[in-house]
Design a protein around this motif. Structure first.
Motif, mmCIF file in Angstrom:
data_model
loop_
_atom_site.group_PDB
_atom_site.id
_atom_site.type_symbol
_atom_site.label_atom_id
_atom_site.label_comp_id
_atom_site.label_asym_id
_atom_site.label_seq_id
_atom_site.Cartn_x
_atom_site.Cartn_y
_atom_site.Cartn_z
ATOM 1 N N ASP A 81 0.813 -1.217 0.000
ATOM 2 C CA ASP A 81 0.000 0.000 0.000
ATOM 3 C C ASP A 81 0.845 1.265 0.000
ATOM 4 O O ASP A 81 0.306 2.368 -0.104
ATOM 5 N N GLN A 82 2.163 1.132 0.126
ATOM 6 C CA GLN A 82 3.059 2.275 0.021
ATOM 7 C C GLN A 82 3.264 2.562 -1.470
ATOM 8 O O GLN A 82 3.760 1.725 -2.206
ATOM 9 N N VAL A 83 2.869 3.749 -1.887
ATOM 10 C CA VAL A 83 2.885 4.050 -3.322
ATOM 11 C C VAL A 83 4.277 4.486 -3.772
ATOM 12 O O VAL A 83 4.830 3.960 -4.732
ATOM 13 N N LEU A 171 -3.263 8.537 -8.768
ATOM 14 C CA LEU A 171 -2.827 9.635 -7.917
ATOM 15 C C LEU A 171 -2.747 10.927 -8.722
ATOM 16 O O LEU A 171 -2.203 10.939 -9.832
ATOM 17 N N THR A 214 -3.696 2.728 -7.975
ATOM 18 C CA THR A 214 -4.054 1.860 -6.856
ATOM 19 C C THR A 214 -5.274 1.007 -7.209
ATOM 20 O O THR A 214 -6.028 1.319 -8.138
ATOM 21 N N THR A 220 -4.085 9.602 -0.500
ATOM 22 C CA THR A 220 -2.921 9.071 0.209
ATOM 23 C C THR A 220 -2.618 9.903 1.448
ATOM 24 O O THR A 220 -3.088 11.029 1.590
ATOM 25 N N THR A 231 -1.544 4.573 0.576
ATOM 26 C CA THR A 231 -2.967 4.740 0.297
ATOM 27 C C THR A 231 -3.745 4.838 1.611
ATOM 28 O O THR A 231 -3.437 4.144 2.577
ATOM 29 N N SER A 237 -0.827 -0.864 -4.549
ATOM 30 C CA SER A 237 -0.494 0.198 -5.493
ATOM 31 C C SER A 237 0.633 -0.240 -6.414
ATOM 32 O O SER A 237 1.343 -1.220 -6.148
#
Length: 274
Positions: A81-83, A171, A214, A220, A231, A237
């Protein structure tokens, strides 16, 4: 030095050739990291491998010490989930993870910047589709660029492709950018927008295009480390990026090992590399 046209740094062909040296080093480093990213490997190990390869080939990491607070690593390593902008550390990769690896290098004062998202072992079908869609959107964006066109022609192509593939979050707060003697320069290259807007695409302009997509919300948060962007809904993502330019002959992807020739040909786009 390149000259500036309305705030844009326009490079000579010789300076673009120097950017290609930096870009190829970034591309080769990312391929090395792609092969090394597997279950049980830590993000710190990947960072060490990247720094060693860049320095061994005459480059300097672009990210190390960048910004406020100073970024403490050579790569951004963003998991699940860390973009973007994840800080490498002791976290080990596990089966089913995905990791976005963003890498930059400077050679003789010129920058290259690119990113890949790598599946770790077997991942869920919707996650694999997310990676495919995001990477293809990157190439569709670059393929839309023409001399005399506008920067948002790229934005429109990225957004249109992603929207055509399903319900994804794109994003909007983070964009691509100009690049050259600095890593981040004008103009911004959004991942959404109407075509025909923004600065003209001219010979000697180098751009970094980087869709961030995502499986859920486009919204975010920045985590407590003041860098990592995740996110808000915890959805997976993906992030892909290349530095490219457009020559009179066609597009040239400076951070692709082959200059982008194969992928551009598949999209019917002339190759502009040397």
């Amino acid at each position: 030095m390149g000259f500036r046209d309305r705030g844009l740094e326009i490079k000579t062909p010789e300076q673009i050739d120097l950017m290609r040296v930096a870009g190829r080093l970034v591309g080769e480093t990312l391929e090395l990291l792609r092969d090394a990213a597997r279950p049980g490997v830590s993000t710190q190990e990947l960072d060490t491998l990247a720094e060693t390869n860049i320095r061994d080939h005459g480059g300097v990491p672009s990210f190390l010490g960048y910004g406020v607070p100073p970024f403490p690593a050579t790569i951004c390593a963003s998991v699940n989930d860390q973009v973007v902008h994840g800080i490498p550390g002791p976290r080990t990769l596990a089966e089913g993870d995905v990791i976005s690896i963003d890498c930059g290098a400077i050679v003789e004062g010129w920058h290259g910047d690119a990113a890949i998202t790598v599946p770790i072992g077997e991942v869920a079908d919707d996650v694999r589709d997310l990676l495919r869609v995001t990477e293809e959107a990157l190439w569709r964006g670059m393929a839309a660029a023409r001399l005399g066109g506008r920067v948002t022609d790229i934005s429109h192509a990225v957004e249109s492709y992603v929207r055509s593939q399903g319900r994804y979050g794109i994003l909007e707060d983070y964009t691509g950018h100009g690049i050259g003697t600095e890593m981040h320069m004008e103009p911004s290259v959004p991942n959404v927008g109407r075509r025909g807007r923004g600065p003209s695409i001219v010979e000697g302009l180098a751009l970094a295009v980087e869709p961030m997509v995502t499986l859920g919300s486009k919204h975010t948060d920045v985590l407590e480390d003041e860098w990592t962007v995740a996110t808000v809904d915890g959805s997976m993502s993906a992030h892909f990026e290349h530095t490219f330019t457009v020559t009179p002959q066609g597009a040239w992807v400076l951070t692709a090992v082959d200059g982008g020739e194969a992928r551009l040909a598949a999209l019917g786009v002339p190759f502009g590399g040397r």
